[in-house]
Design a protein around this motif. Structure first.
Motif, mmCIF file in Angstrom:
data_model
loop_
_atom_site.group_PDB
_atom_site.id
_atom_site.type_symbol
_atom_site.label_atom_id
_atom_site.label_comp_id
_atom_site.label_asym_id
_atom_site.label_seq_id
_atom_site.Cartn_x
_atom_site.Cartn_y
_atom_site.Cartn_z
ATOM 1 N N SER A 173 39.328 45.053 44.518
ATOM 2 C CA SER A 173 39.721 44.652 45.868
ATOM 3 C C SER A 173 39.252 43.221 46.121
ATOM 4 O O SER A 173 38.411 42.695 45.387
ATOM 5 C CB SER A 173 39.091 45.582 46.899
ATOM 6 N N ARG A 174 39.782 42.621 47.182
ATOM 7 C CA ARG A 174 39.344 41.263 47.513
ATOM 8 C C ARG A 174 37.850 41.236 47.790
ATOM 9 O O ARG A 174 37.143 40.330 47.353
ATOM 10 C CB ARG A 174 40.131 40.715 48.709
ATOM 11 N N ALA A 175 37.343 42.242 48.493
ATOM 12 C CA ALA A 175 35.911 42.302 48.793
ATOM 13 C C ALA A 175 35.081 42.404 47.516
ATOM 14 O O ALA A 175 34.026 41.766 47.399
ATOM 15 C CB ALA A 175 35.615 43.482 49.708
ATOM 16 N N GLU A 176 35.553 43.178 46.547
ATOM 17 C CA GLU A 176 34.839 43.292 45.272
ATOM 18 C C GLU A 176 34.839 41.972 44.517
ATOM 19 O O GLU A 176 33.836 41.589 43.919
ATOM 20 C CB GLU A 176 35.468 44.387 44.402
ATOM 21 N N ILE A 177 35.960 41.262 44.577
ATOM 22 C CA ILE A 177 36.048 39.945 43.927
ATOM 23 C C ILE A 177 35.074 38.972 44.585
ATOM 24 O O ILE A 177 34.367 38.231 43.905
ATOM 25 C CB ILE A 177 37.494 39.413 43.966
ATOM 26 N N GLU A 178 35.039 38.982 45.915
ATOM 27 C CA GLU A 178 34.111 38.108 46.650
ATOM 28 C C GLU A 178 32.677 38.358 46.205
ATOM 29 O O GLU A 178 31.928 37.414 45.944
ATOM 30 C CB GLU A 178 34.221 38.359 48.152
ATOM 31 N N GLN A 179 32.290 39.614 46.138
ATOM 32 C CA GLN A 179 30.914 39.960 45.764
ATOM 33 C C GLN A 179 30.612 39.600 44.319
ATOM 34 O O GLN A 179 29.558 39.056 44.014
ATOM 35 C CB GLN A 179 30.660 41.452 45.988
ATOM 36 N N GLN A 180 31.549 39.907 43.426
ATOM 37 C CA GLN A 180 31.310 39.663 42.004
ATOM 38 C C GLN A 180 31.200 38.180 41.694
ATOM 39 O O GLN A 180 30.395 37.776 40.856
ATOM 40 C CB GLN A 180 32.415 40.302 41.173
ATOM 41 N N LEU A 181 32.003 37.349 42.359
ATOM 42 C CA LEU A 181 32.037 35.914 42.065
ATOM 43 C C LEU A 181 31.190 35.092 43.045
ATOM 44 O O LEU A 181 31.123 33.873 42.906
ATOM 45 C CB LEU A 181 33.475 35.406 42.072
ATOM 46 N N PHE A 182 30.568 35.772 44.004
ATOM 47 C CA PHE A 182 29.739 35.090 45.004
ATOM 48 C C PHE A 182 30.534 34.020 45.755
ATOM 49 O O PHE A 182 30.093 32.881 45.918
ATOM 50 C CB PHE A 182 28.479 34.475 44.372
ATOM 51 N N LEU A 183 31.729 34.406 46.202
ATOM 52 C CA LEU A 183 32.602 33.500 46.938
ATOM 53 C C LEU A 183 32.855 34.051 48.336
ATOM 54 O O LEU A 183 32.785 35.258 48.558
ATOM 55 C CB LEU A 183 33.948 33.351 46.215
ATOM 56 N N SER A 184 33.196 33.142 49.258
ATOM 57 C CA SER A 184 33.515 33.578 50.615
ATOM 58 C C SER A 184 34.916 34.175 50.655
ATOM 59 O O SER A 184 35.734 33.972 49.751
ATOM 60 C CB SER A 184 33.451 32.393 51.577
ATOM 61 N N GLU A 185 35.194 34.896 51.739
ATOM 62 C CA GLU A 185 36.510 35.510 51.923
ATOM 63 C C GLU A 185 37.611 34.453 51.892
ATOM 64 O O GLU A 185 38.634 34.624 51.238
ATOM 65 C CB GLU A 185 36.535 36.262 53.259
ATOM 66 N N ASN A 186 37.395 33.351 52.608
ATOM 67 C CA ASN A 186 38.415 32.301 52.662
ATOM 68 C C ASN A 186 38.655 31.649 51.312
ATOM 69 O O ASN A 186 39.791 31.307 50.977
ATOM 70 C CB ASN A 186 38.051 31.236 53.701
ATOM 71 N N THR A 187 37.607 31.473 50.532
ATOM 72 C CA THR A 187 37.751 30.869 49.206
ATOM 73 C C THR A 187 38.591 31.770 48.306
ATOM 74 O O THR A 187 39.501 31.297 47.611
ATOM 75 C CB THR A 187 36.376 30.603 48.572
ATOM 76 N N VAL A 188 38.310 33.059 48.331
ATOM 77 C CA VAL A 188 39.080 34.000 47.507
ATOM 78 C C VAL A 188 40.534 34.030 47.976
ATOM 79 O O VAL A 188 41.456 33.999 47.158
ATOM 80 C CB VAL A 188 38.449 35.409 47.520
ATOM 81 N N LYS A 189 40.751 34.054 49.292
ATOM 82 C CA LYS A 189 42.121 34.051 49.813
ATOM 83 C C LYS A 189 42.891 32.825 49.338
ATOM 84 O O LYS A 189 44.060 32.913 48.966
ATOM 85 C CB LYS A 189 42.113 34.075 51.344
ATOM 86 N N THR A 190 42.219 31.676 49.347
ATOM 87 C CA THR A 190 42.861 30.434 48.912
ATOM 88 C C THR A 190 43.229 30.499 47.438
ATOM 89 O O THR A 190 44.347 30.156 47.051
ATOM 90 C CB THR A 190 41.944 29.220 49.185
ATOM 91 N N HIS A 191 42.297 30.947 46.603
ATOM 92 C CA HIS A 191 42.575 31.060 45.161
ATOM 93 C C HIS A 191 43.713 32.045 44.909
ATOM 94 O O HIS A 191 44.599 31.787 44.083
ATOM 95 C CB HIS A 191 41.326 31.504 44.394
ATOM 96 N N VAL A 192 43.707 33.162 45.619
ATOM 97 C CA VAL A 192 44.759 34.169 45.438
ATOM 98 C C VAL A 192 46.110 33.609 45.876
ATOM 99 O O VAL A 192 47.119 33.800 45.195
ATOM 100 C CB VAL A 192 44.415 35.476 46.191
ATOM 101 N N ARG A 193 46.139 32.893 46.979
ATOM 102 C CA ARG A 193 47.384 32.282 47.464
ATOM 103 C C ARG A 193 47.937 31.313 46.415
ATOM 104 O O ARG A 193 49.137 31.333 46.100
ATOM 105 C CB ARG A 193 47.144 31.575 48.801
ATOM 106 N N HIS A 194 47.082 30.458 45.851
ATOM 107 C CA HIS A 194 47.518 29.513 44.823
ATOM 108 C C HIS A 194 47.985 30.250 43.566
ATOM 109 O O HIS A 194 48.998 29.878 42.955
ATOM 110 C CB HIS A 194 46.395 28.538 44.469
ATOM 111 N N LEU A 195 47.232 31.279 43.192
ATOM 112 C CA LEU A 195 47.568 32.081 42.019
ATOM 113 C C LEU A 195 48.947 32.727 42.178
ATOM 114 O O LEU A 195 49.793 32.634 41.284
ATOM 115 C CB LEU A 195 46.489 33.154 41.819
ATOM 116 N N TYR A 196 49.189 33.356 43.327
ATOM 117 C CA TYR A 196 50.469 34.003 43.579
ATOM 118 C C TYR A 196 51.600 32.975 43.534
ATOM 119 O O TYR A 196 52.670 33.256 42.991
ATOM 120 C CB TYR A 196 50.474 34.704 44.933
ATOM 121 N N ALA A 197 51.381 31.807 44.114
ATOM 122 C CA ALA A 197 52.417 30.771 44.125
ATOM 123 C C ALA A 197 52.773 30.343 42.703
ATOM 124 O O ALA A 197 53.953 30.210 42.360
ATOM 125 C CB ALA A 197 51.954 29.574 44.941
#
Length: 66
Positions: free
Chosen positions: A26-50
């Protein structure tokens, strides 16, 4: 994972997140595992999907099943 990253021009972090999505994290699991904020993960996922032309986690997972 690496071959997909090269084919689509992904950054190292996008590749890492793509791998975690493929593991159905999940996004929350990714945030915890990579020590990233919610917004940072959302940004990376948005770029990845694009870059992948994906619209959902299922689309990303499907790339690994091809």
């Amino acid at each position: 994972c690496e071959s997909l990253a090269e084919r689509y021009g992904l950054t190292a972090r996008e590749t890492e997140i793509m791998g975690l999505i493929a593991q159905r994290k999940s996004r929350a699991e990714i945030e915890q595992q990579l020590f990233l904020s919610e917004n940072t993960v959302k940004t990376h996922v948005r770029h990845l999907y694009a870059k992948l032309g994906a619209h959902s986690k299922a689309d990303v997972i499907a790339l690994f099943e091809e």
